[in-house]
Design an enzyme around this catalytic site. Structure first.
Site, PDB file in Angstrom:
ATOM      1  N   LYS A  76       0.820  -1.214   0.000  1.00  0.00           N
ATOM      2  CA  LYS A  76       0.000   0.000   0.000  1.00  0.00           C
ATOM      3  C   LYS A  76       0.854   1.265   0.000  1.00  0.00           C
ATOM      4  O   LYS A  76       0.545   2.235  -0.705  1.00  0.00           O
ATOM      5  CB  LYS A  76      -0.929  -0.028   1.220  1.00  0.00           C
ATOM      6  N   THR A  78       4.011   1.546  -1.112  1.00  0.00           N
ATOM      7  CA  THR A  78       4.695   1.697  -2.403  1.00  0.00           C
ATOM      8  C   THR A  78       3.737   2.179  -3.481  1.00  0.00           C
ATOM      9  O   THR A  78       4.120   2.959  -4.350  1.00  0.00           O
ATOM     10  CB  THR A  78       5.373   0.386  -2.853  1.00  0.00           C
ATOM     11  N   ARG A  99       2.400   8.374   7.138  1.00  0.00           N
ATOM     12  CA  ARG A  99       2.741   8.317   8.559  1.00  0.00           C
ATOM     13  C   ARG A  99       4.225   8.011   8.735  1.00  0.00           C
ATOM     14  O   ARG A  99       4.876   7.495   7.836  1.00  0.00           O
ATOM     15  CB  ARG A  99       1.926   7.221   9.254  1.00  0.00           C
ATOM     16  N   LYS A 110       8.918  -6.361  10.341  1.00  0.00           N
ATOM     17  CA  LYS A 110       9.105  -6.119   8.914  1.00  0.00           C
ATOM     18  C   LYS A 110      10.293  -5.245   8.547  1.00  0.00           C
ATOM     19  O   LYS A 110      10.517  -4.976   7.364  1.00  0.00           O
ATOM     20  CB  LYS A 110       7.843  -5.493   8.333  1.00  0.00           C
ATOM     21  N   ALA A 278      -3.229   1.436  12.918  1.00  0.00           N
ATOM     22  CA  ALA A 278      -4.654   1.402  12.592  1.00  0.00           C
ATOM     23  C   ALA A 278      -5.389   0.264  13.287  1.00  0.00           C
ATOM     24  O   ALA A 278      -6.613   0.285  13.349  1.00  0.00           O
ATOM     25  CB  ALA A 278      -4.848   1.285  11.082  1.00  0.00           C
ATOM     26  N   PHE A 306      -3.290  -0.491   7.342  1.00  0.00           N
ATOM     27  CA  PHE A 306      -3.844  -1.828   7.162  1.00  0.00           C
ATOM     28  C   PHE A 306      -4.990  -1.825   6.148  1.00  0.00           C
ATOM     29  O   PHE A 306      -4.999  -1.030   5.211  1.00  0.00           O
ATOM     30  CB  PHE A 306      -4.263  -2.439   8.496  1.00  0.00           C
ATOM     31  N   PHE A 386       3.158  -8.360  -9.435  1.00  0.00           N
ATOM     32  CA  PHE A 386       4.403  -9.077  -9.174  1.00  0.00           C
ATOM     33  C   PHE A 386       4.806  -9.864 -10.414  1.00  0.00           C
ATOM     34  O   PHE A 386       3.965 -10.206 -11.255  1.00  0.00           O
ATOM     35  CB  PHE A 386       4.238 -10.029  -7.979  1.00  0.00           C
ATOM     36  N   TRP A 414       7.178  -0.675  -8.160  1.00  0.00           N
ATOM     37  CA  TRP A 414       8.279  -1.195  -7.344  1.00  0.00           C
ATOM     38  C   TRP A 414       9.544  -1.372  -8.187  1.00  0.00           C
ATOM     39  O   TRP A 414      10.640  -1.029  -7.754  1.00  0.00           O
ATOM     40  CB  TRP A 414       7.874  -2.533  -6.712  1.00  0.00           C
TER      41      TRP A 414
END
Length: 562
Positions: A76, A78, A99, A110, A278, A306, A386, A414
């Site tokens: 989200k 990216t 944020r 992560k 969130a 999220f 992807f 990406w």
């Protein structure tokens, strides 16, 4: 076919020449005297220097949200970054509002949280680690108030605080399960009064929510004073104002209230400010950052944490309700891999072509589309593509969107940067231009009771068929009604992995019971926090935390963050 090798995120970031932040500000039209420089590539923007720009028309506000997150990741952030870069490639004067990363996830699950590949914000190491001190200011203000609570108890308890009913604990921006429940004041009379307390992560602190919902420094000051720390022996609330803590807390926050300006790898302006989660908070960047961007750009792209059942719902029902913001479009991010997971495919087989799993997983995406439409906002689906995605799998997603009358676009930002999101950017512009005036409306009215608000979100957004309450929650709601809190919005805390409070119920579950175990009053932030299921406000580290791989190499460079 020759596959282009993609360097690591950190290699991409370090090999990209950044623009001086003053040039990024000039691109937006920010006045020079508004910048407080933090080196060459970061700045805070002084709110005082922006007075007089209120008459400028607001930009179009675009929210980026997503389906329920999975171990496969949706990208989200990216997508938000790639979309902003693509909009600027189209000469649309776009600005990003995100944020700030919390150290908890950075060193926990992560690693870094500044995008990835060729869709990053920079300087990424600075953004991820101690970024301009905002999280530390929140932590310090929160803990100062906690210290003043115990100091008041130690010196005679003039406010009559009931030690058993103190609700204000401590905070720390690290995942630390051992501090969830603690005992304070051990060691004798000099160490204050022994009592039980707790820690929460900084991203879940009410001070963070106040930072993100305040209009300016003096609104922040007012809200800080309204924070309720507990109740006296008569059952009346005791506040930071009663403790005379408001002024000192505001001093600690006086720089933090100013939004941070950085850039994407392509030089697009990015306000990165505030960092509430969130699933245990309201999950949106600061109001001051969003409103500043709206005055200096034509399109503002923001995200909420999220899935849309958490971040987007709170963006709409808390942030927009309280600030008058009117979004023009919601971009829902999905991936083929995540849809397969929601369709029952095991994590180990998400790279295997499985049209049946995609078909089943589309129920999750369809539910989110239906939910966003309840706010009377156009919706667009962005498929974060992807290399392993099969054409027949992508076609299933596109056909479902066409059936639902929802614009659809693939994005490869990406690996391709802004160029990879041009199709998405064009669809965004077309959709917004087709709906130039926002018709946004919140899901529920302020006039509903506390239970009616909880029930509305549970049934309309989560698709629960009933809501149950613990005895503790029932007592808390009765007390909140007596204190005149019935008109406040609700901030429901639940797992991010499911529409329900059970993380194992993936896909699009319905006809389940949502159990409310606790309802907390965030008087300064102006909402009620509703705790459901097993959700906690102090996450723990995993068995193998990301911290094990983060280090400094022989050149003094940070490694392992991405």
């Amino acid at each position: 076919m020759v596959t282009r090798s993609i360097p690591s995120d950190v290699e991409i970031a370090r090999n990209t020449a950044l623009k001086p932040i003053v040039q990024v500000a000039e691109r937006l039209g920010l006045p020079n005297d508004a910048l407080e420089l933090y080196g060459s590539y970061k700045a805070k923007v002084s709110l005082d220097a922006l007075k007089g720009y209120d008459a400028k028309p607001d930009a179009k506000l675009i929210l980026v949200s997503a389906i329920n997150p999975t171990p496969a990741g949706e990208g989200k952030t990216t997508v938000s970054i790639g979309l902003c870069d693509a909009m600027n490639r189209l000469q649309k004067n776009a600005c990003l509002c995100l944020r700030e990363p919390s150290l908890g996830p950075c060193f926990g699950v992560k690693g870094g949280a500044a995008g990835g590949g060729y869709a990053q914000i920079a300087p990424m190491e600075d953004v991820n680690l101690h970024f301009n001190g905002d999280f530390h200011a929140v932590t310090s203000a929160h803990n100062l108030l906690a210290a003043m609570v115990d100091n008041s108890l130690h010196h005679g308890n003039a406010l009559g605080l009931d030690p058993r009913r103190i609700t204000w604990g401590r905070t720390l921006d690290v995942n630390e399960r051992a501090l969830r429940q603690i005992v304070l004041g051990l060691g004798g009379v000099a160490n204050s009064i022994p009592r039980e307390s707790s820690f929460i992560i900084t991203a879940a602190s009410e001070i963070m929510a106040i930072l993100c919902l305040s209009d300016d420094l003096f609104d922040l000051r007012e809200r800080l004073g309204n924070v309720v720390v507990g109740f006296n022996h008569s059952g009346a609330p005791v506040t930071a104002n009663d403790l005379k803590a408001r002024g000192a807390m505001t001093v600690l926050m006086k720089n933090a209230i100013n939004p941070n300006l950085v850039q994407t790898l392509e030089g697009s302006p990015a306000f990165v400010h505030g960092g509430p989660f969130a699933n245990i908070a309201h999950g949106c960047n600061s109001v001051v950052a969003t409103k500043t961007a709206l005055k200096f750009a034509d399109y503002v792209i923001t995200e909420a944490g999220f899935g849309a059942d958490l971040g987007a719902e709170k963006f709409f029902d808390i942030k927009c309700r309280k600030t008058g913001l009117k979004p023009h479009l919601t971009v829902l991010v999905a991936t083929v891999r995540a849809l397969k997971f929601h369709g029952g495919a095991p994590k180990s087989e998400l790279d295997v072509v499985n049209c049946n799993a995609v078909e089943k997983g589309l129920a999750n995406l369809e539910r989110h589309i239906a939910n966003v439409r309840k706010y009377n906002i156009p919706t667009l689906v962005a498929l974060n593509k992807f290399e392993t995605d099969a054409l027949e799998e992508i076609k299933l997603v596109q056909e479902r969107c066409e059936k639902l009358g929802v614009p659809f676009a693939c994005a490869t930002h990406w690996k391709d940067g802004g160029q990879g999101a041009i199709e998405l950017a064009n669809k965004v512009v077309q959709t917004v231009e087709a709906h130039p005036e926002s018709s946004f409306q919140p899901l529920y009215s302020d006039e509903l009771s506390i239970k009616e608000k909880i029930s509305t979100v549970a049934k309309e957004i989560y698709r629960a068929d009933s809501v149950s309450y613990t005895t503790q929650a029932e007592k808390q709601i009765a007390q909140l009604n007596d204190l005149g809190c019935a008109k406040l919005p609700v901030c429901i805390s639940k797992t991010q992995y499911s529409f329900s409070a059970d993380p194992k119920l993936i896909g699009a579950p319905e006809n389940f019971e949502l159990n409310v175990r606790e309802v907390r009053w965030s008087a300064g932030a102006g909402f009620l926090v509703v705790m459901t299921g097993d959700i906690i406000a102090a996450p723990g580290l995993p068995k193998v935390p990301a911290a094990e791989f983060i280090d400094i190499n022989e050149n003094g460079d940070v490694v392992g963050l991405f």
